[in-house]
Design an enzyme around this catalytic site. Structure first.
Site, mmCIF file in Angstrom:
data_model
loop_
_atom_site.group_PDB
_atom_site.id
_atom_site.type_symbol
_atom_site.label_atom_id
_atom_site.label_comp_id
_atom_site.label_asym_id
_atom_site.label_seq_id
_atom_site.Cartn_x
_atom_site.Cartn_y
_atom_site.Cartn_z
ATOM 1 N N ASP A 14 0.848 -1.206 0.000
ATOM 2 C CA ASP A 14 0.000 0.000 0.000
ATOM 3 C C ASP A 14 0.883 1.256 0.000
ATOM 4 O OD1 ASP A 14 0.940 -0.586 2.596
ATOM 5 O OD2 ASP A 14 -0.766 0.378 3.583
ATOM 6 N N HIS A 250 9.783 -0.445 9.005
ATOM 7 C CA HIS A 250 8.735 -1.475 8.919
ATOM 8 C C HIS A 250 8.815 -2.435 7.710
ATOM 9 C CE1 HIS A 250 6.673 0.472 12.217
ATOM 10 N NE2 HIS A 250 6.460 1.570 11.544
HETATM 11 C C1 BDR Z 1 2.747 -0.563 8.684
HETATM 12 O O1 BDR Z 1 1.648 0.335 8.503
HETATM 13 C C2 BDR Z 1 1.885 1.158 7.393
HETATM 14 O O2 BDR Z 1 1.643 2.489 7.732
HETATM 15 C C3 BDR Z 1 3.314 0.963 6.990
HETATM 16 O O3 BDR Z 1 3.469 1.050 5.596
HETATM 17 C C4 BDR Z 1 3.628 -0.426 7.473
HETATM 18 O O4 BDR Z 1 3.239 -1.394 6.525
HETATM 19 C C5 BDR Z 1 3.445 -0.252 9.995
HETATM 20 O O5 BDR Z 1 2.566 -0.426 11.074
HETATM 21 CA CA CA Z 2 2.822 -0.789 4.189
#
Ligand code: BDR
Ligand code: CA
Length: 331
Positions: A14, A250
């Protein structure tokens, strides 16, 4: 027979700033072959996610199939995307975009996953770093999917570390808890890369400047711009990031796990997701699989997930820097 051929990966994403960071690591790493990008809602609406995936690949001169997928959670109502974290455009509000000509694959993301898994049985790794609606829909279309995929690695969830959208929930799981529970209870080889490790690895803004200066390329300039926006959000949230701007890595860590699993320590157990109430989105790990709990939903027959609990942060950062500083944009 083992080979050193690059791993075939479908990237379910995403984008999103850390999604972009992870994508560029994957494109730069010789051990990873991205054969498709399936987009979902999450950091932005799914339409924008697909636009971003097309753009991020086009400016590196790659033409990788990109599909559009689910636009809302499976059961609960959808919400406005977090434009204060990733920007309204998902890439830190880019001041302008170059003209590009890559176009969308007409298939829905879930159908693309099923088609590719059937065409390459046992070969594809699915790296999912957004809410899990595409994967759970693919499971509904093809219940045999777990036997067709080589493995699934997700960025999402948390066990011991506090959540990032509630005290117990991580954003990707919270965004579609029903889909996530379906994924955790399906019989694939599944690894969870959650906040227990992603909150231990901070990529500093200065590193993205160094990478952008080194390449002088639109792709790394775009990434630097996006990370600057994202780092501003994190600086307001955590004291250590206010002193030295940067952001949690992340989604990147899902790919680092794929190519360098030795950098992580794992714990194995059944994960269930709280789908409603104050704990919505919590990923609950059964650490006592030898106990036959009498409560519904915790049978010992449930599939196990490998959960990343510790990480060699310096090792991850060195690998990221080496990979992004390599000759990947001219290759
Ligand atoms: C996840 O949430 C999204 O905002 C980031 O892309 C990552 O996949 C982190 O909690
Ligand atoms: Ca993400």
């Amino acid at each position: 027979m083992t080979t050193n051929a690059p791993r075939k990966v479908i990237y379910d994403t995403d984008p999103g700033v850390d999604d972009a960071m992870a994508l560029y690591f994957a494109l730069a790493h010789p051990g990873i072959d991205i054969i498709g990008i399936t987009t979902t809602f999450g950091n932005v609406a799914v339409e924008q996610a697909a636009i971003n995936a097309l753009y991020l690949t086009a400016i590196t001169k790659r033409n990788i199939p990109v599909t559009r997928g689910v636009g809302t959670p499976w059961v609960k109502p959808g919400e406005a995307p977090p434009d204060f974290i990733h920007g309204a455009d998902g890439l830190g509000n880019l001041p302008n975009r170059s003209a590009t000509s890559n176009t969308l694959d007409p298939r829905a993301s879930a159908q693309f996953i099923v088609d590719m898994a059937r065409a390459h049985p046992g070969e594809i790794t699915l790296v999912a770093v957004g809410p899990l609606g595409n994967l759970s829909l693919a499971l509904k279309l093809a219940p045999e999917l777990p036997s067709l995929l080589r493995e699934v690695i997700i960025m999402g969830g948390t066990v011991d570390e506090p959540g990032n959208v509630s005290p117990v929930a991580e954003a990707n799981i919270w965004n579609d808890p029903h889909a996530a529970d379906a994924v955790f209870t399906a019989p694939w080889k599944l690894t969870m890369v959650g906040l227990d490790v992603t909150h231990r690895v901070v990529t500093e803004l200065a590193l993205f400047k160094k990478i952008a200066d080194h390449h002088g390329h639109i792709a790394t300039d775009t990434l630097h711009h996006a990370v600057a926006f994202y780092a501003t959000f994190y600086s307001g949230l955590h004291k250590h990031l206010a002193l030295n701007p940067g952001c949690f890595a992340h989604d990147l860590l899902a790919f680092i796990y794929l190519v360098s699993p030795d950098l992580f320590k794992l714990e194995s157990g059944c994960i269930r997701v709280a789908t409603d109430g104050i704990a919505q989105g919590q990923t609950m790990l059964n650490r006592r699989n030898y106990i036959d709990y009498p409560q519904a939903g915790w049978g010992r027959h449930l599939p196990l997930t490998d959960v990343c609990m510790q990480v060699d942060s310096a090792g991850c950062l060195a690998l990221f820097e080496d990979t992004l500083m390599s000759n990947w944009l001219n290759a």
